[in-house]
Design a protein around this motif. Structure first.
Motif, short mmCIF file in Angstrom:
data_model
loop_
_atom_site.label_atom_id
_atom_site.label_comp_id
_atom_site.label_asym_id
_atom_site.label_seq_id
_atom_site.Cartn_x
_atom_site.Cartn_y
_atom_site.Cartn_z
N LEU A 196 0.84 -1.20 0.00
CA LEU A 196 0.00 0.00 0.00
C LEU A 196 0.87 1.25 0.00
CD1 LEU A 196 -2.74 1.43 0.24
CD2 LEU A 196 -2.60 1.09 2.73
N GLU A 197 1.93 1.24 0.78
CA GLU A 197 2.83 2.39 0.81
C GLU A 197 3.48 2.60 -0.56
OE1 GLU A 197 5.91 3.92 4.05
OE2 GLU A 197 6.69 2.17 2.96
N ALA A 198 3.90 1.52 -1.19
CA ALA A 198 4.55 1.63 -2.50
C ALA A 198 3.59 2.19 -3.54
CB ALA A 198 5.09 0.27 -2.92
N VAL A 199 2.33 1.72 -3.52
CA VAL A 199 1.33 2.24 -4.46
C VAL A 199 1.08 3.72 -4.19
CG1 VAL A 199 -1.06 2.05 -5.24
CG2 VAL A 199 0.25 -0.02 -4.74
N SER A 200 1.03 4.09 -2.91
CA SER A 200 0.82 5.50 -2.54
C SER A 200 1.93 6.38 -3.10
CB SER A 200 0.76 5.64 -1.02
OG SER A 200 -0.30 4.89 -0.48
N GLU A 201 3.15 5.90 -2.99
CA GLU A 201 4.27 6.72 -3.44
C GLU A 201 4.33 6.81 -4.96
OE1 GLU A 201 7.71 5.14 -1.44
OE2 GLU A 201 7.03 5.88 0.52
N ARG A 202 4.00 5.72 -5.65
CA ARG A 202 3.93 5.80 -7.11
C ARG A 202 2.83 6.76 -7.55
NH1 ARG A 202 4.83 0.19 -10.50
NH2 ARG A 202 6.59 -0.63 -9.33
N THR A 203 1.70 6.70 -6.86
CA THR A 203 0.58 7.58 -7.20
C THR A 203 0.94 9.03 -6.94
OG1 THR A 203 -0.96 5.80 -6.66
CG2 THR A 203 -1.87 8.02 -6.80
N ALA A 204 1.62 9.28 -5.84
CA ALA A 204 2.05 10.65 -5.52
C ALA A 204 2.98 11.20 -6.59
CB ALA A 204 2.75 10.67 -4.16
N ALA A 205 3.92 10.37 -7.04
CA ALA A 205 4.85 10.82 -8.09
C ALA A 205 4.11 11.09 -9.40
CB ALA A 205 5.94 9.76 -8.29
N LEU A 206 3.13 10.24 -9.71
CA LEU A 206 2.34 10.45 -10.92
C LEU A 206 1.59 11.76 -10.86
CD1 LEU A 206 1.14 9.30 -13.61
CD2 LEU A 206 -0.72 8.38 -12.20
N LEU A 207 0.93 12.03 -9.74
CA LEU A 207 0.15 13.26 -9.62
C LEU A 207 1.04 14.49 -9.70
CD1 LEU A 207 -2.97 13.69 -9.20
CD2 LEU A 207 -2.15 11.35 -9.02
N ALA A 208 2.25 14.39 -9.17
CA ALA A 208 3.18 15.52 -9.27
C ALA A 208 3.49 15.81 -10.74
CB ALA A 208 4.46 15.21 -8.50
N GLN A 209 3.64 14.77 -11.53
CA GLN A 209 3.92 14.96 -12.96
C GLN A 209 2.71 15.55 -13.68
OE1 GLN A 209 5.74 10.80 -13.22
NE2 GLN A 209 6.86 11.87 -14.82
N TRP A 210 1.51 15.08 -13.33
CA TRP A 210 0.31 15.66 -13.93
C TRP A 210 0.24 17.16 -13.66
CZ3 TRP A 210 -4.52 12.19 -12.52
CH2 TRP A 210 -4.41 10.95 -13.19
N GLN A 211 0.42 17.52 -12.38
CA GLN A 211 0.26 18.93 -12.00
C GLN A 211 1.34 19.79 -12.64
OE1 GLN A 211 -2.91 17.82 -10.70
NE2 GLN A 211 -2.62 19.87 -9.87
N ALA A 212 2.54 19.27 -12.75
CA ALA A 212 3.64 20.06 -13.31
C ALA A 212 3.45 20.34 -14.79
CB ALA A 212 4.97 19.35 -13.06
N VAL A 213 2.86 19.39 -15.52
CA VAL A 213 2.69 19.57 -16.96
C VAL A 213 1.34 20.20 -17.30
CG1 VAL A 213 1.60 17.38 -17.63
CG2 VAL A 213 3.32 18.41 -19.13
N GLY A 214 0.46 20.34 -16.30
CA GLY A 214 -0.85 20.95 -16.54
C GLY A 214 -1.86 19.99 -17.13
N PHE A 215 -1.82 18.73 -16.68
CA PHE A 215 -2.73 17.71 -17.21
C PHE A 215 -3.91 17.51 -16.27
CE2 PHE A 215 -4.10 13.21 -17.31
CZ PHE A 215 -4.55 13.14 -18.62
#
Length: 493
Positions: free
Chosen positions: A233-252
């Motif tokens: 669960l922690e690993a999935v949380s961290e992958r999801t967090a990294a993904l969302l950071a990329q979405w927000q940075a690129v404006g997706f």
């Protein structure tokens, strides 16, 4: 016995298949064939994905392959299935869902699952026709490959095939099928399904399958007392967090972040009412169906955490301790801001963190929001300024010139003594020139509806390498036309 045992003719795509997800057993899926579509034709193809799959040269030249990837011929060695899952939609428990129009051919020996989206009704279609329309299929095909070109984790798309068979939405449209590819299409909703039905044996089997296949390190750590399910669960949380950071940075903007649209591998999945921001508006809602703004751009990080909490509840029978499950989500709160700031520093050409970086980032985002400045164009022009020293193209984007000048002074001071050429190169690699804006997709769709698929091919070529200049293609990197703001994308898209 496989349905294909009865077939007298099957298309050999040159792929070899292994059991994969289907090895979990019939509680997890229904075995069925795609429903044929008449007179299929090619709309778009990704040779990059074809290479990933190991398809032979000239794979697309066969009418047999075209028919197979439209669901009209069985694929040799494949065992097509539709999987069952449940989930929360717009924050409300929706019960059983499942692959309502996606049929998985199987997993290749290279470890990639192949799905046909729009291949007809399944037991999970909930009254729908199981079809996808050309419009939405082109959008998914292009955006899957665009996100990969941006370096953002995503499902991929091998091709889009079309047919003149009618599909009824708000109006009559033509049918299409997207061939999607990913290491796994397992979603949060798969776990929610078995947890909600108190089927702990199947829940454990699914978790063990995903951990052993994709998160094996969870078995060999002493975190959480060696509780592999909490570590997972922690690993999935961290992958999801990294993904969302990329979405927000690129404006997706994803547009429909239901739990059944969340990948257990931290991939961008299910491209429906998505949008890349034009003018920067943190509260932008790209989904016309989202009347409450649940999935507004600035809400995405919080929604992702809410969805992870739902996943934690689903995994609780395996984790065994609510406090441990909650603790496994904690790292999201640090990984997301750290990843986001790291992405934004790169966009600013900064290679190392410094104390004043957060105000610098927040300051420019406030300026962009106040003036609804075009997000992609601003960052690309700022990259150009770092390279050639000409600030006027950037400054011209702002009505509040004094505000921009004040921010630029802080930005310049932060770069004092730095190698501008190195900073400019980092910025060019972090700030794309091309993104899949809604109006560009719409233009390609309208041409394809008239059987001209050249626009799809052109966009694909640009979006697969979006950081390159592509001389002669500046029209695809310009400001959106006024009519772009009238495009409405909904859950039916």
């Amino acid at each position: 016995m496989s349905l294909l045992a009865e077939d007298t003719e099957a298309a050999d795509l040159g792929l070899r298949w292994k059991p994969g997800f289907a090895a979990l057993g019939p509680a997890f899926f229904t075995e069925l064939r795609p429903t044929p579509l008449p007179d299929p034709y090619w709309v778009g193809r990704s040779e990059a994905v074809a290479r990933e799959l190991g398809l032979p040269t000239g794979w697309h030249e066969s009418k047999v392959t075209l028919a197979a990837l439209t669901g009209s011929l069985p694929v040799a060695g494949a065992r097509p299935i539709a999987t069952v899952y449940s989930g929360h939609q717009f924050g409300v428990w929706a019960g059983q869902l499942g692959d309502g129009r996606a049929i998985m051919l199987g997993e290749t020996e290279a470890g990639l699952e192949v799905q046909l989206k729009g291949a007809g009704r399944t037991p999970y279609s909930r009254g729908g026709d199981g079809r996808a329309v050309l419009r939405s299929s082109i959008r998914e095909f292009l955006c899957s490959e665009a996100m990969h070109g941006l370096g953002i984790p995503t499902t991929r798309a091998l091709c889009v095939t079309g047919s003149d068979a009618p599909v009824y939405r708000e109006e009559i449209e033509s049918a299409a099928v997207v061939t999607r590819v990913a290491p796994s299409f397992v979603r949060f909703g798969h776990f929610e399904h078995f947890a909600a039905n108190q089927r702990d044996e199947e829940l454990r089997a699914l978790a063990d399958y995903v951990i052993d296949r994709y998160y094996p390190a969870c078995r060999t750590t002493d975190r959480f007392g060696g509780n592999a399910y909490a570590v997972f669960l922690e690993a999935v949380s961290e992958r999801t967090a990294a993904l969302l950071a990329q979405w927000q940075a690129v404006g997706f903007c994803h547009g429909v972040m239901n739990t059944d649209n969340m990948s257990i591998l931290g991939l961008t999945i299910d491209y429906g009412p998505f949008q890349f921001l034009d003018g920067f508006d943190p509260r932008h809602i790209c989904n016309h169906s989202d009347t409450q703004g649940r999935y507004a751009f600035n809400q995405q990080p919080n929604v992702a955490y809410w969805n992870l909490f739902c996943l934690a509840q689903a995994l609780l029978p395996l984790i065994g301790d609510q406090e441990v499950a909650v603790a496994a989500l904690e790292s999201y709160k640090t990984v997301f801001p750290n990843e986001f700031e790291g992405r934004m520093r790169a966009k600013l050409g900064l290679t190392e963190a410094a104390e004043g970086d957060r105000p610098l980032i927040e300051g420019v985002l406030k300026l962009l929001a106040a003036g609804k400045v075009d997000y992609t164009i601003f960052w690309r022009r700022l990259s150009g300024y770092m390279a050639d020293g000409n600030v006027e193209p950037v400054r011209d984007l702002f009505l509040d010139r004094a505000g921009f000048d004040a921010w630029l002074l802080s930005f310049s001071q932060r770069h004092a003594g730095a190698d501008r050429a190195l900073a400019a190169e980092l910025m060019r690699r972090s700030n794309p020139k091309f993104v899949l804006r809604n109006h560009l997709g719409q233009q390609a769709i309208e041409a394809s509806q008239q059987k001209d698929h050249s626009g799809v091919a052109t966009l694909l070529a640009l979006l697969q390498t979006p950081f390159e200049e592509h001389p002669g293609a500046d029209a695809y990197a310009g400001f959106p036309p006024d009519w772009a703001s009238t495009i409405e994308i909904s859950c039916s898209s």
